[in-house]
Design a protein around this motif. Sequence first.
Motif, PDB file in Angstrom:
ATOM      1  N   TYR A  71      40.773  41.923  44.140  1.00 42.01           N
ATOM      2  CA  TYR A  71      41.983  41.570  43.396  1.00 42.01           C
ATOM      3  C   TYR A  71      42.971  40.786  44.262  1.00 42.01           C
ATOM      4  CZ  TYR A  71      40.454  44.531  39.557  1.00 42.01           C
ATOM      5  OH  TYR A  71      39.748  45.065  38.513  1.00 42.01           O
ATOM      6  N   LEU A  72      42.886  40.937  45.574  1.00 45.27           N
ATOM      7  CA  LEU A  72      43.708  40.094  46.450  1.00 45.27           C
ATOM      8  C   LEU A  72      43.293  38.624  46.319  1.00 45.27           C
ATOM      9  CD1 LEU A  72      44.214  42.021  49.817  1.00 45.27           C
ATOM     10  CD2 LEU A  72      45.926  41.444  48.099  1.00 45.27           C
ATOM     11  N   PHE A  73      41.997  38.382  46.270  1.00 50.93           N
ATOM     12  CA  PHE A  73      41.526  37.011  46.076  1.00 50.93           C
ATOM     13  C   PHE A  73      41.963  36.473  44.714  1.00 50.93           C
ATOM     14  CE2 PHE A  73      38.410  38.001  49.470  1.00 50.93           C
ATOM     15  CZ  PHE A  73      38.583  36.852  50.245  1.00 50.93           C
ATOM     16  N   ILE A  74      41.873  37.296  43.677  1.00 55.02           N
ATOM     17  CA  ILE A  74      42.320  36.856  42.355  1.00 55.02           C
ATOM     18  C   ILE A  74      43.824  36.577  42.361  1.00 55.02           C
ATOM     19  CG2 ILE A  74      42.565  37.568  39.943  1.00 55.02           C
ATOM     20  CD1 ILE A  74      39.982  39.060  40.168  1.00 55.02           C
ATOM     21  N   GLY A  75      44.598  37.424  43.073  1.00 55.10           N
ATOM     22  CA  GLY A  75      46.026  37.166  43.181  1.00 55.10           C
ATOM     23  C   GLY A  75      46.328  35.865  43.893  1.00 55.10           C
ATOM     24  N   GLY A  76      45.458  35.477  44.846  1.00 53.92           N
ATOM     25  CA  GLY A  76      45.656  34.196  45.508  1.00 53.92           C
ATOM     26  C   GLY A  76      45.491  33.010  44.585  1.00 53.92           C
ATOM     27  N   MET A  77      44.714  33.160  43.516  1.00 56.97           N
ATOM     28  CA  MET A  77      44.559  32.084  42.545  1.00 56.97           C
ATOM     29  C   MET A  77      45.837  31.845  41.750  1.00 56.97           C
ATOM     30  SD  MET A  77      40.786  33.042  41.058  1.00 56.97           S
ATOM     31  CE  MET A  77      41.019  31.913  39.695  1.00 56.97           C
ATOM     32  N   SER A  78      46.611  32.901  41.531  1.00 55.34           N
ATOM     33  CA  SER A  78      47.818  32.781  40.720  1.00 55.34           C
ATOM     34  C   SER A  78      49.056  32.455  41.542  1.00 55.34           C
ATOM     35  CB  SER A  78      48.056  34.094  39.954  1.00 55.34           C
ATOM     36  OG  SER A  78      48.234  35.176  40.866  1.00 55.34           O
TER      37      SER A  78
END
Length: 307
Positions: free
Chosen positions: A138-145
């Motif tokens: 989810y940290l990687f997904i947060g980096g997308m946003s």
Amino acid sequence: MKTTQTPAPVPAESGAPVTKADLPTGPPPKEKKEGTVLNAFSHGILVLWAVMVVMPLLWAVMTSFKDDRSIFSSPWSLPDTLHFDNWSRAWTEANMSDYFLNTVLVVGGSLIGTLVLGSMAAYVLARFDFPGNRFIYYLFIGGMSFPIMLALVPLFYVVNNMGLLNTIHGLILVYIAYSLPFTVFFLTAFFRTLPTSVAEAAFVDGASHSRTFFQIMLPMAKPGLVSVGIFNFLGQWNQYMLPTVLNTDPDKRVLTQGLVQLAVSQGYKGDWSGLFAGLVMAMLPVLAAYIIFQRQVVQGLTAGALK
């Protein structure tokens, strides 16, 4: 006068074969007509969209072979003579050759680093259960946003303090960090669709985790790697904001910076034909990459749904 009435068809008994005469006859269903209309409408929209996309590209290519007088006098007509000197002038006098080489070095290095690091991280997140697995994902997904504009000022000072400002390898590292979130997100879902039996058989035969990944799982993930590689290539090749902030050295500019500089300088000189030639030079690698790998991109996007 007596009229003979046609007897109603007798339904076939269970187990008896149904003949053609037993089937009810009637007008064709309305769904077929509605489906035909819908297909015609969707194809019309696709044709209109294709014309809207292709026409500006063809016009830019056609204009790059015209002289400045023809660009303004007859913008929609074909060139009377192919002026190849526009391309040579943009390549040499406008330093497009140097910008092109810098872009190839930056995008090539960052693309290789992104695919290697992203595939390794995605494989671990998709195949192994350990404490913090979902948190890292989810940290990687947060980096997308996270908008890159909010990180430009602190990123500038971080790169400057590391001594990587105005360097090719510094820009490569920033591109890798910028592209990793989407790469990990895409490849994690792709690695989950791959069969685990092949990897388990490799472990039984004595293969290590690294050998299993590089020799077995990574070749199986080739469609996903090609798809995410094309997306990263398009984004990194057309990147303008990051090199503008982190790469202020005129000798190390990339193509997007060079096109802006060319537009400013050639605009004052009135060399519009050279400007269009430089624009087509920057556009051709992207078109070539998509045309060559378009089938692999579609396979990579649909592979997860077909498993």
